[in-house]
Design a protein around this motif. Structure first.
Motif, PDB file in Angstrom:
ATOM      1  N   UNK A  91       0.842  -1.208   0.000  1.00  0.00           N
ATOM      2  CA  UNK A  91       0.000   0.000   0.000  1.00  0.00           C
ATOM      3  C   UNK A  91       0.870   1.249   0.000  1.00  0.00           C
ATOM      4  N   UNK A  92       1.922   1.248   0.822  1.00  0.00           N
ATOM      5  CA  UNK A  92       2.815   2.405   0.909  1.00  0.00           C
ATOM      6  C   UNK A  92       3.563   2.625  -0.407  1.00  0.00           C
ATOM      7  N   UNK A  93       3.765   1.539  -1.166  1.00  0.00           N
ATOM      8  CA  UNK A  93       4.474   1.647  -2.447  1.00  0.00           C
ATOM      9  C   UNK A  93       3.545   2.115  -3.578  1.00  0.00           C
ATOM     10  N   UNK A  94       2.273   2.340  -3.230  1.00  0.00           N
ATOM     11  CA  UNK A  94       1.349   2.908  -4.213  1.00  0.00           C
ATOM     12  C   UNK A  94       0.507   1.908  -4.968  1.00  0.00           C
ATOM     13  N   UNK A  95       0.375   0.684  -4.464  1.00  0.00           N
ATOM     14  CA  UNK A  95      -0.451  -0.312  -5.145  1.00  0.00           C
ATOM     15  C   UNK A  95      -1.923   0.081  -5.099  1.00  0.00           C
ATOM     16  N   UNK A  96      -2.610  -0.192  -6.199  1.00  0.00           N
ATOM     17  CA  UNK A  96      -4.015   0.183  -6.319  1.00  0.00           C
ATOM     18  C   UNK A  96      -4.893  -0.644  -5.379  1.00  0.00           C
ATOM     19  N   UNK A  97      -4.598  -1.953  -5.292  1.00  0.00           N
ATOM     20  CA  UNK A  97      -5.384  -2.859  -4.454  1.00  0.00           C
ATOM     21  C   UNK A  97      -4.466  -3.793  -3.673  1.00  0.00           C
TER      22      UNK A  97
END
Length: 213
Positions: free
Chosen positions: A73-79
């Protein structure tokens, strides 16, 4: 140094393609010859890291839990999907299809791969989007960052297939470098190399086509 013929083709494409109100994708149309693609061993199926990236944001779905999920999530994943989410998506195929179409690729902790194959394989498999396995101890952020610049090329049993190699607003030389990287891998994957290539064209979404090979 990128091959001059490839750079010339990209420059010609950009000169002849009128500007649109949106940023067009730059794609390769690869046409094969003298190869039996009914035999799976002869098919092209390659994961390639583009040296200059895709030229756009990439949407990623991750199947993970705990610390790995938080890092994703912190790395910018959409889901980020848990085990319960996988089961729910397996029961709601319409939602699963929508997410599969939205995301460019998926990553999954290895323990989830059998469940994903059983519940979502019918959705992800035909789209060529079965998750990249995350081995124990492998850094999820590193895998996400490298995958953002990677593409998957698959001929299946078709003599013609397409692959995105950049965007219209990228520098022509950077697009040409991406094309050269893709063609080198395709030639290496083919039984007779360049002799199995009938032709290769570079094109924009709504523009003209220019022959590369």
């Amino acid at each position: 140094m990128v091959k001059e013929t490839i750079l010339d083709a990209v420059n010609k494409l950009f000169e002849e393609s009128p500007q649109r109100k949106f940023t067009e994708s730059v794609d390769l149309a690869i046409n094969l010859k003298n190869i039996d693609l009914s035999q799976p061993k002869n098919r092209v199926d390659e994961e390639i890291i583009l040296p200059n990236g895709r030229g756009r944001d990439v949407k990623i779905g991750v199947f993970a839990k705990g610390e790995v999920g938080l890092q994703a999530k912190e790395a910018g994943c959409e889901y980020v999907f848990s085990e319960e989410d996988i089961e729910e998506l397996g029961e709601d195929k319409a939602k699963a299809r929508a997410i599969a179409n939205e995301c460019d690729f998926f990553i999954a902790e290895v323990q989830y791969m059998p469940l994903i194959g059983k519940t979502l394989g019918v959705v992800l498999g035909p789209r060529g989007k079965m998750p990249i396995p995350l081995p124990p101890g492998k850094n999820i952020v590193d895998l996400i960052n490298s995958s953002k610049n990677s593409i998957r090329i698959r001929s299946k049993d078709k003599m013609t297939f397409h692959v995105a190699v950049g965007r219209r607003d990228m520098d022509a030389e950077k697009v040409a470098e991406n094309i050269e990287t893709v063609l080198n891998r395709v030639e290496h994957a083919l039984e007779k190399g360049v002799h199995n290539l009938k032709s290769v064209y570079v094109t924009t979404t709504m523009g003209t086509s220019v022959r590369v090979v």
